[in-house]
Design a protein around this motif. Structure first.
Motif, PDB file in Angstrom:
ATOM      1  N   PRO A 111       0.795  -1.246   0.000  1.00 39.76           N
ATOM      2  CA  PRO A 111       0.000   0.000   0.000  1.00 39.76           C
ATOM      3  C   PRO A 111       0.821   1.287   0.000  1.00 39.76           C
ATOM      4  N   ASN A 112       2.046   1.254   0.486  1.00 40.72           N
ATOM      5  CA  ASN A 112       2.835   2.495   0.533  1.00 40.72           C
ATOM      6  C   ASN A 112       3.908   2.527  -0.559  1.00 40.72           C
ATOM      7  N   ALA A 113       3.671   1.803  -1.661  1.00 46.06           N
ATOM      8  CA  ALA A 113       4.578   1.830  -2.818  1.00 46.06           C
ATOM      9  C   ALA A 113       3.822   2.356  -4.034  1.00 46.06           C
ATOM     10  N   ASP A 114       4.302   3.456  -4.596  1.00 44.83           N
ATOM     11  CA  ASP A 114       3.720   4.019  -5.823  1.00 44.83           C
ATOM     12  C   ASP A 114       4.812   3.950  -6.892  1.00 44.83           C
ATOM     13  N   VAL A 115       4.594   3.119  -7.924  1.00 39.44           N
ATOM     14  CA  VAL A 115       5.676   2.738  -8.832  1.00 39.44           C
ATOM     15  C   VAL A 115       5.511   3.383 -10.202  1.00 39.44           C
ATOM     16  N   TYR A 116       6.624   3.950 -10.711  1.00 39.62           N
ATOM     17  CA  TYR A 116       6.671   4.590 -12.023  1.00 39.62           C
ATOM     18  C   TYR A 116       7.905   4.053 -12.752  1.00 39.62           C
ATOM     19  N   VAL A 117       7.725   3.595 -13.994  1.00 42.08           N
ATOM     20  CA  VAL A 117       8.861   3.055 -14.745  1.00 42.08           C
ATOM     21  C   VAL A 117       8.836   3.610 -16.166  1.00 42.08           C
ATOM     22  N   THR A 118      10.016   3.675 -16.784  1.00 43.85           N
ATOM     23  CA  THR A 118      10.086   4.042 -18.193  1.00 43.85           C
ATOM     24  C   THR A 118      10.678   2.884 -18.974  1.00 43.85           C
ATOM     25  N   GLY A 119      10.386   2.861 -20.273  1.00 44.62           N
ATOM     26  CA  GLY A 119      10.965   1.856 -21.160  1.00 44.62           C
ATOM     27  C   GLY A 119      10.845   2.285 -22.599  1.00 44.62           C
ATOM     28  N   SER A 120      11.757   1.800 -23.429  1.00 42.65           N
ATOM     29  CA  SER A 120      11.820   2.244 -24.825  1.00 42.65           C
ATOM     30  C   SER A 120      11.444   1.150 -25.810  1.00 42.65           C
ATOM     31  N   THR A 195      22.332   4.572 -31.528  1.00 41.41           N
ATOM     32  CA  THR A 195      21.315   4.256 -30.514  1.00 41.41           C
ATOM     33  C   THR A 195      20.213   3.373 -31.082  1.00 41.41           C
ATOM     34  N   TYR A 196      19.464   3.878 -32.059  1.00 41.51           N
ATOM     35  CA  TYR A 196      18.304   3.135 -32.544  1.00 41.51           C
ATOM     36  C   TYR A 196      18.697   1.853 -33.279  1.00 41.51           C
ATOM     37  N   LEU A 197      19.561   1.977 -34.285  1.00 38.44           N
ATOM     38  CA  LEU A 197      19.935   0.790 -35.049  1.00 38.44           C
ATOM     39  C   LEU A 197      20.676  -0.216 -34.180  1.00 38.44           C
ATOM     40  N   LYS A 198      21.615   0.259 -33.396  1.00 32.30           N
ATOM     41  CA  LYS A 198      22.376  -0.642 -32.529  1.00 32.30           C
ATOM     42  C   LYS A 198      21.457  -1.369 -31.568  1.00 32.30           C
ATOM     43  N   ASP A 199      20.501  -0.640 -31.006  1.00 32.32           N
ATOM     44  CA  ASP A 199      19.563  -1.224 -30.053  1.00 32.32           C
ATOM     45  C   ASP A 199      18.698  -2.295 -30.719  1.00 32.32           C
ATOM     46  N   ILE A 200      18.181  -1.992 -31.920  1.00 34.96           N
ATOM     47  CA  ILE A 200      17.331  -2.955 -32.635  1.00 34.96           C
ATOM     48  C   ILE A 200      18.121  -4.213 -32.984  1.00 34.96           C
ATOM     49  N   LYS A 201      19.325  -4.030 -33.480  1.00 35.41           N
ATOM     50  CA  LYS A 201      20.155  -5.183 -33.879  1.00 35.41           C
ATOM     51  C   LYS A 201      20.500  -6.063 -32.692  1.00 35.41           C
ATOM     52  N   GLU A 202      20.936  -5.448 -31.602  1.00 35.35           N
ATOM     53  CA  GLU A 202      21.350  -6.227 -30.442  1.00 35.35           C
ATOM     54  C   GLU A 202      20.167  -6.907 -29.764  1.00 35.35           C
ATOM     55  N   ARG A 203      19.067  -6.185 -29.627  1.00 34.93           N
ATOM     56  CA  ARG A 203      17.907  -6.735 -28.929  1.00 34.93           C
ATOM     57  C   ARG A 203      17.317  -7.920 -29.671  1.00 34.93           C
TER      58      ARG A 203
END
Length: 418
Positions: A111-120, A195-203
């Motif tokens: 009850p005392n945890a309010d969670v916020y996360v980001t992701g791409s 960033t974008y291409l490297k991320d897509i290729k590796e992921r």
């Protein structure tokens, strides 16, 4: 200079303490971290929340590499929660944590945890919000800066200056803040590659990365054009003299969409009230990245304006499709034939619907008729709008069809309601 991002900050504030995981999605470098770690953090501090009750972890920071282990992250957060007061847990780029869903689910019933996360990555976040959190995830999607947000932060730019900059370089915050056009262009090129291409290729463990890049060039050159994997496979052969199967092309397109690099617009049969499986259109989430991919060689204002309008409609929360209207006409021999004509956008939000045409200019009566023809053949009373580049006074014709200027549409969030 800073950007207020009020639209997104307001959403975070409204969703506080709702017992859901607040998942902030969006493409890399669109401002998610700034929204969460600066704007929302400052809001909490302004409301009297002390630092001991704000747990911030930037998982992209190598210094926090150990916390990418789910058990280590759990232990770290638990160790910080030393009393029964509310704790705000802010996690940046949470998809870097293996089994992050289990970590987040562990705090749903505290009850005392309010969670916020980001992701791409929509594959890791949007879909998992639905399947793993079972309605307990709350997604807030962050777009690159809109023309209105840039105008608010840089009022010294007149409309023509603002449009020219946006037309070429888009709305990624660090692009907008770059001092010169050369700096903007170089930043976008490096960002795309590193960033974008490297991320897509590796992921996605892409092996034929050169073929994927050729496909990306084809998509970049044809924004707003109807296509499908088979058509792209044929284009691939004609442009690169090599083969790539429609199945592999679809997979690559999904990779681009999962990284929020592009978005797919489905076709919708307005009279038949059903979706048409193929073909469809792709639009770039940031037009500056698209232009950088082509080394700024194809600045076709007509297609870019259509892409910018699409992004603005999505930003305003509309579900946006490409409309198809079937009509019957007489051919040269007097025979009745069926034709399909296109409405650029069918926009839905709850009970609201708008039909929108993008027209760079209406220089002649014939061009006016061409743009109005699909709208006149729609058999319902929802609002129909033509957006032109010229800065004009809004007007309505005898059919009730509205024509407005691009400036008014982009800078006035309530423009569609006028």
């Amino acid at each position: 200079m800073s950007f207020s991002r009020n639209k997104y900050l307001t959403k975070l504030i409204e969703h506080q303490h709702n017992h859901l995981i607040k998942v902030i999605t969006g493409m890399r470098r669109s401002g998610k971290s700034y929204l969460l770690f600066t704007l929302f953090y400052n809001y909490l501090k302004g409301k009297g929340v002390d630092d001991e009750h704000i747990i911030r972890v930037d998982l992209e920071d190598r210094r926090n590499k150990a916390l990418r282990d789910p058990d280590a992250l759990l232990e770290y957060i638990d160790r910080r929660m030393v009393d029964k007061d509310m704790f705000y847990i802010l996690l940046d780029e949470v998809q870097l944590v293996h089994e992050f869903e289990d970590v987040l689910n562990s705090y749903l019933n505290i009850p005392n945890a309010d969670v916020y996360v980001t992701g791409s990555n929509s594959k890791f976040l949007s879909k998992d919000v639905i399947t793993e959190f079972r309605g307990r995830g709350d997604e807030i999607h962050v777009f690159p800066l809109s023309p209105a947000e840039i105008h608010e932060a840089m009022p010294e730019l007149d409309w023509q200056q603002l449009w020219e900059l946006y037309l070429h370089y888009g709305g990624l915050p660090l692009t907008v803040l770059a001092n010169t056009e050369k700096d903007k262009a170089e930043y976008l090129k490096i960002l795309f590659k590193e960033t974008y291409l490297k991320d897509i290729k590796e992921r996605n463990k892409v092996k034929n990365d050169m073929e994927m890049e050729v496909l990306l060039n084809i998509i970049s050159s044809s924004i707003g054009s109807l296509t499908n994997p088979q058509k792209l496979a044929d284009t691939f052969v004609s442009t690169s003299k090599s083969k790539l199967s429609a199945v592999t092309i679809k997979q690559y397109l999904d990779y681009f969409a999962d990284a929020f690099l592009v978005a797919k617009a489905e076709r919708y049969d307005i009279k038949g009230k059903k979706y048409i499986s193929t073909p469809y259109k792709y639009y770039f989430s940031d037009i500056g990245l698209r232009n950088a991919r082509l080394n700024f060689r194809q600045i076709e204002e007509t297609h870019i304006m259509e892409n910018v309008i699409y992004n603005e409609l999505c930003l305003r929360g509309y579900s946006v499709d490409v409309g198809v209207v079937e009509i019957r006409e007489r051919d040269d021999k007097g025979n009745s034939v069926r034709k399909q004509i296109e409405v650029d956008f069918v926009c839905n939000q709850g009970s609201q619907r708008y039909y929108i045409q993008s027209a760079l200019a209406l220089p002649s009566p014939d061009k006016v008729q061409q743009e109005l023809r699909p709208l006149r053949n729609i058999p319902d009373s929802f609002k129909k709008i033509v957006i032109v580049k010229d800065d004009i006074l809004i007007r309505r014709n005898e059919d009730g069809i509205v024509t407005m200027g691009l400036k008014q549409f982009l800078l006035d969030e309530r423009s569609l309601e006028i």
